[in-house]
Scaffold this motif. Structure first.
Motif, short mmCIF file in Angstrom:
data_model
loop_
_atom_site.label_atom_id
_atom_site.label_comp_id
_atom_site.label_asym_id
_atom_site.label_seq_id
_atom_site.Cartn_x
_atom_site.Cartn_y
_atom_site.Cartn_z
N ALA A 5 -61.14 -29.68 97.58
CA ALA A 5 -60.78 -28.88 96.39
C ALA A 5 -61.84 -29.58 95.08
CB ALA A 5 -59.31 -29.47 95.77
N GLU A 23 -60.78 -22.24 93.14
CA GLU A 23 -59.70 -23.35 93.51
C GLU A 23 -58.96 -22.80 94.95
OE1 GLU A 23 -56.24 -22.87 90.98
OE2 GLU A 23 -56.79 -20.94 90.38
N ILE A 24 -58.35 -23.79 95.82
CA ILE A 24 -57.70 -23.33 96.88
C ILE A 24 -56.36 -22.71 96.39
CG2 ILE A 24 -56.89 -24.02 98.97
CD1 ILE A 24 -58.72 -26.61 98.55
N LEU A 45 -54.68 -26.08 94.57
CA LEU A 45 -55.38 -27.32 94.24
C LEU A 45 -56.47 -26.77 93.70
CD1 LEU A 45 -54.93 -29.14 97.45
CD2 LEU A 45 -54.04 -29.77 95.26
N CYS A 46 -56.90 -27.47 92.35
CA CYS A 46 -57.81 -27.11 91.72
C CYS A 46 -58.65 -28.28 90.96
CB CYS A 46 -57.92 -26.23 90.48
SG CYS A 46 -59.11 -25.56 89.47
#
Length: 262
Positions: A214, A223-224, A118-119
């Motif tokens: 995020a 990012e995650i 996720l970004c």
């Protein structure tokens, strides 16, 4: 940012020593009166970089201040975040020595395990749903390296959002029949249910908190990543624990996880 880089490094070193020695320090915001939230995150990032350079790895992320009462208490209108390293993740049923902590408390939460990154910016709840492989009941140990939990927002942010450790239950595939906003969490201490709450207490839905994270990480170029997890925020108030206590969290549909304190 208002603090000089030397002050950022000095504050980070004070928190690192407090953590290593389980010896809390006074409020950083009293020591550095001009400190703002950007400074606080800079301090947090210094200690993250130090731990990574020492060989630790980033296992996940945590979100704090997701409940309205906590936001009101600190006079803020959004959550904060911190990091969870590999050595902060405990096996289920672990015995935790209170001597390694300053003033521990426990909270029941849902952890999200990402199968896709996720970004931010622009991450939505739908994006979180699509990126999440599984969810689990989790018990977070929150701990403050600031004496007596006398905190402002800047103090807790600098102190890695008051992170201590986490224990995560069995991962459950995140399917459409899991409604996390309606899920009920119970917090148990020594065989007695001391608090309970619904997932809707976490910004209306825990996935909303993950989307917020995020997007909040985007300005840091972070990012995650797939394989990392996110602690999405507590369903209840945090309860203090002491040596001899047994704590557990249960969330409907996700199971139970527990820790003991020695």
């Amino acid at each position: 940012m208002t603090l000089l880089s030397g002050m950022i490094d000095e504050a980070a070193a004070l928190l690192a020593a407090a953590d290593a020695n389980a010896a809390p320090i006074g409020q950083l915001t009293l020591r550095y009166p001009g400190m703002d939230v950007a400074d606080a995150y800079a301090i947090q990032q210094v200690n993250l970089a130090r731990r990574l350079s020492d060989g630790r790895s980033l296992a996940g992320h945590k979100i704090g201040l997701t409940s309205e009462p906590m936001q009101t208490l600190l006079g803020v209108d959004e959550p904060d975040f911190g990091y969870i390293l590999d050595d902060m993740v405990l096996p289920a049923g672990s015995a935790v020595a209170c001597t390694r902590l300053c003033a521990p408390r426990v909270e029941p939460e849902v952890a999200f395990l990402l199968g896709k990154p996720l970004c931010g910016p622009g991450v939505t709840v739908g994006d979180v749903r699509a990126a999440t492989d599984a969810v689990a009941v989790a018990l977070e140990i929150v701990d403050s390296r600031i004496t007596d939990w006398r905190l402002t927002l800047c103090d807790t942010v600098a102190d890695n959002a008051s992170s201590g450790a986490v224990v995560i239950g069995d991962w459950v595939a995140y399917t459409d029949d899991i409604d996390l906003s309606a899920a009920r969490a119970s917090l148990w201490l020594n065989g007695i249910e001391i608090d309970s709450g619904l997932g809707s207490a976490v910004l209306g839905h825990p996935a909303v908190a993950v989307a917020w994270l995020a997007n909040a990480l985007a300005p840091f170029g972070t990012e995650i990543l797939a394989g990392q997890f996110v602690m999405s925020g507590s369903f209840t108030a945090a309860a203090f624990v002491h040596a001899g206590d047994a704590a557990s969290a249960a969330i409907s549909g996700l199971g139970t996880v527990s820790l003991t304190f020695t």
